[in-house]
Design a protein around this motif. Structure first.
Motif: not given
Length: 289
Positions: A64-70, A76-80, A86-90, A270-281
């Motif tokens: 999930l760290i390298e092959d299945l995340s952006e 922002y680790p683990f984004q879709l 995804f198709a190639s990895a699985v 919400y893929d970005g969750s609080l990491s994404d939300w709080t980054a926007d002032p």
């Protein structure tokens, strides 16, 4: 054995009796979060080494760290990933559109299932419903003395075609609208103390782990009746739209699985969750009980 529909929550007995069934693919999804160094709060470590030493027979390791995340934005680790990535990895892991996929992780009791649930959600986002999570994961599997292997095999590549389901993914603009909509329910999957410290306004809290959360003390999900009661109390049962979030989208995926198990199936994460939300002032947060 005739092909049957895979349950969302897979019991160890169900899987053990199907380990030799050709269309059942088992993937270990483990990621370890360790105390961080420097400015980082945590470091990420792949579970590959543990898997290579001991795993469910016939399983493969899903990275999930390298092959299945952006991976282009390390903030922002683990984004879709994209559908093609995804198709190639699985596909390389031997998963096709005809596969029944069982996911598990090896995290200690208390945080069971979260990484497996993350990949469960991703499979559904990319159009694959024949996917389930081993309820209780590796700790339960070994506690019940199920078969264990140290044999590492190279998977035979398969052909997986992704079909993106946008309704299962939320971004900050979606959530900004939903928190002002009385017919929407936005659920924070973090623990209650974290929810009190900082949260998206008008969101409710059901922890993915910890007291009064969706996991029982043995690391399995609580009963379907209990899940339905929990989600009914916060208004998710009657909501037109349900979205989950957490810190970075992992616990939120486990919450989405619990909602699905309770019969609320069209849940967005919400893929970005609080990491994404709080980054926007320009986006508000709130605190307090």
């Amino acid at each position: 054995m005739s092909k049957d529909t895979i349950p969302t929550l897979v019991n160890p007995e169900w899987l053990e009796t199907r380990l030799d069934v050709s269309d059942v693919q088992v993937l270990d999804c483990t990621v370890y979060l360790q105390a961080g160094s420097g400015e980082k709060n945590y470091d990420l470590k792949s579970g590959y080494d543990h898997w290579s030493e001991a795993h469910i027979p016939g399983s493969q390791f899903a990275d999930l760290i390298e092959d299945l995340s952006e991976t282009e934005n390390p903030e922002y680790p683990f984004q879709l990933p994209t559908p093609d990535v995804f198709a190639s990895a699985v596909s390389e892991l031997g998963v096709s559109n005809d596969s029944r996929v069982v996911l598990y992780d090896t995290v200690d009791q208390g945080n069971n299932n979260e990484w497996a649930a993350r990949l469960w959600w991703m499979f559904r986002v990319f159009g694959h419903d024949q996917v389930g999570v081993l309820n209780g994961g590796w700790p339960r599997w070994t506690a019940e003395n199920r078969p264990v292997s140290s044999t590492v095999t190279t998977p035979t590549s398969a052909d997986f075609t992704a079909e993106y389901r946008e309704e299962l993914v939320a971004d900050k603009e979606d959530v900004r609208t939903q928190i002002e909509d009385s017919d929407a329910c936005v659920i924070n999957a973090l623990q209650s103390g974290d929810h009190a410290a900082e949260r998206i306004p008008n969101s409710v809290n059901i922890p993915a782990v910890g007291d009064e959360g969706v996991l029982d003390t043995d690391g399995t999900y609580v009963s379907d009746d209990t899940l339905r009661e929990q989600f009914s109390e916060v208004g998710a049962t009657d909501a037109d739209t349900v979205t989950t979030y957490c810190g970075a989208g992992i616990a939120a995926s486990s919450e989405a699985l619990a909602l699905h198990q309770a019969g609320i199936t069209d849940v967005a994460v919400y893929d970005g969750s609080l990491s994404d939300w709080t980054a926007d002032p320009d986006l508000p947060t709130e605190q307090g009980e």
